[in-house]
Scaffold this active site. Structure first.
Site, short mmCIF file in Angstrom:
data_model
loop_
_atom_site.label_atom_id
_atom_site.label_comp_id
_atom_site.label_asym_id
_atom_site.label_seq_id
_atom_site.Cartn_x
_atom_site.Cartn_y
_atom_site.Cartn_z
N GLY A 55 51.88 23.31 -7.45
CA GLY A 55 53.27 22.96 -7.75
C GLY A 55 54.11 24.07 -8.35
N ASN B 88 55.99 26.24 -6.79
CA ASN B 88 57.31 26.27 -6.14
C ASN B 88 58.19 25.12 -6.63
OD1 ASN B 88 57.80 28.47 -4.04
ND2 ASN B 88 55.68 27.85 -3.63
N LEU C 245 53.82 16.49 9.07
CA LEU C 245 54.69 15.31 9.10
C LEU C 245 54.67 14.70 10.50
CD1 LEU C 245 57.87 16.45 7.14
CD2 LEU C 245 55.63 15.75 6.27
N HIS D 182 56.70 28.93 3.53
CA HIS D 182 55.42 29.39 4.08
C HIS D 182 55.19 30.83 3.65
CE1 HIS D 182 52.03 29.43 6.80
NE2 HIS D 182 52.44 30.63 7.21
N ASP E 166 55.06 24.96 11.07
CA ASP E 166 55.65 26.23 10.59
C ASP E 166 56.57 26.86 11.63
OD1 ASP E 166 54.19 25.90 8.22
OD2 ASP E 166 52.47 27.00 9.01
C1 GRF Z 1 52.68 28.35 -1.39
O1 GRF Z 1 52.11 29.60 -1.10
C2 GRF Z 1 53.55 27.89 -0.24
O2 GRF Z 1 54.17 28.94 0.45
C3 GRF Z 1 52.56 27.20 0.65
O3 GRF Z 1 51.68 26.55 -0.22
C4 GRF Z 1 51.65 27.25 -1.48
C5 GRF Z 1 51.99 26.23 -2.52
O4 GRF Z 1 51.90 26.76 -3.81
N1 GRF Z 1 53.23 26.30 1.58
P1 GRF Z 1 52.48 25.93 -5.04
O5 GRF Z 1 51.76 24.60 -5.02
O6 GRF Z 1 53.97 25.79 -4.85
O7 GRF Z 1 52.12 26.74 -6.25
#
Ligand code: GRF
Length: 208
Positions: free
Chosen positions: A15, A17, A96, A112, A148
């Site tokens: 989490g 991001n 999804l 991504h 993606d």
């Molecule tokens: C990130 O590298 C994102 O690009 C990918 O999954 C990872 C998630 O990391 N889709 P976080 O859970 O946000 O730390």
């Protein structure tokens, strides 16, 4: 001032991001947005615990053992219940269903950790390292029915160093992800763009 637009965050793990988005909102760097709901498909995702600690609406909708369409229906209902305007996948490790994508047309973003269309799918940073690219990065894109694949909103690049491991490259990319995602969300929420073919084009300021 118009009401903030409502984000629905979907995650499956760490989490970071999600936190970058939440911090951007809390610190006034992502104006006009609110987190309406955080949903995890895994009960033990650290990200969902953080959301709850922060007092954000958080819900676990377990995916295990359920058909994708049925699981997605429950998520769509939850997003609708919370009047979500924009869905942000933030480490959501589940494809999804077409119905989900159609329920929020051009209203689902994903991040991504590669420069798409290179290295879609799992372990993108290791794929990049092993392929031998000298530059990698991250991509924020709209979600369509292919993995993606949707229209790209924003990309950020990082160098690949000779001494890199998959882990060191991933952490360099992750720093850029945390900048890219809030920036891309702000762009989309502004509505100041059009999509022509596969191209995201910001609208020119009429005065310039
Ligand atoms: C990130 O590298 C994102 O690009 C990918 O999954 C990872 C998630 O990391 N889709 P976080 O859970 O946000 O730390």
């Amino acid at each position: 001032m118009s009401a903030p637009q409502r984000l629905g965050i979907l995650l499956s793990g760490r989490g970071s991001n999600f936190l970058a988005i939440a911090d951007s909102i809390a610190e006034g760097r992502l104006r006009g947005a609110d987190i309406a709901i955080v949903i995890s498909n895994k009960a033990d995702a650290p990200g969902i615990a953080v959301a709850a600690e922060r007092g954000l609406p958080a819900r676990v909708i377990e995916a295990r053992g359920r058909r994708r369409a049925e699981h997605d229906e429950e998520i769509i209902a939850c997003l609708r219940e919370h009047r979500v305007d924009l869905v942000c996948l933030a480490g959501y490790m589940r494809l999804l269903s077409p119905d989900f994508v159609r329920a929020f047309p051009q209203r689902i973003l994903n991040i991504h950790p590669s420069l798409l269309p290179a290295f879609p799918g799992l372990d993108a940073q290791r794929q990049a390292l092993e392929y031998g690219v000298r530059v990698s990065g991250c991509t924020v894109h709209f979600v369509d029915e292919e993995l993606d694949h949707g229209v790209i909103v924003l990309q950020k690049t990082v160098p690949v160093l000779d001494e890199d491991t998959a882990e060191s490259l991933a952490s360099r990319i992750l720093k850029q992800e945390h900048l890219a995602y809030p920036e891309a969300i702000a762009r989309v929420l502004s509505g100041e763009y059009e999509i022509v073919g596969r191209r995201y084009l910001p609208r020119r300021n009429k005065a310039s």
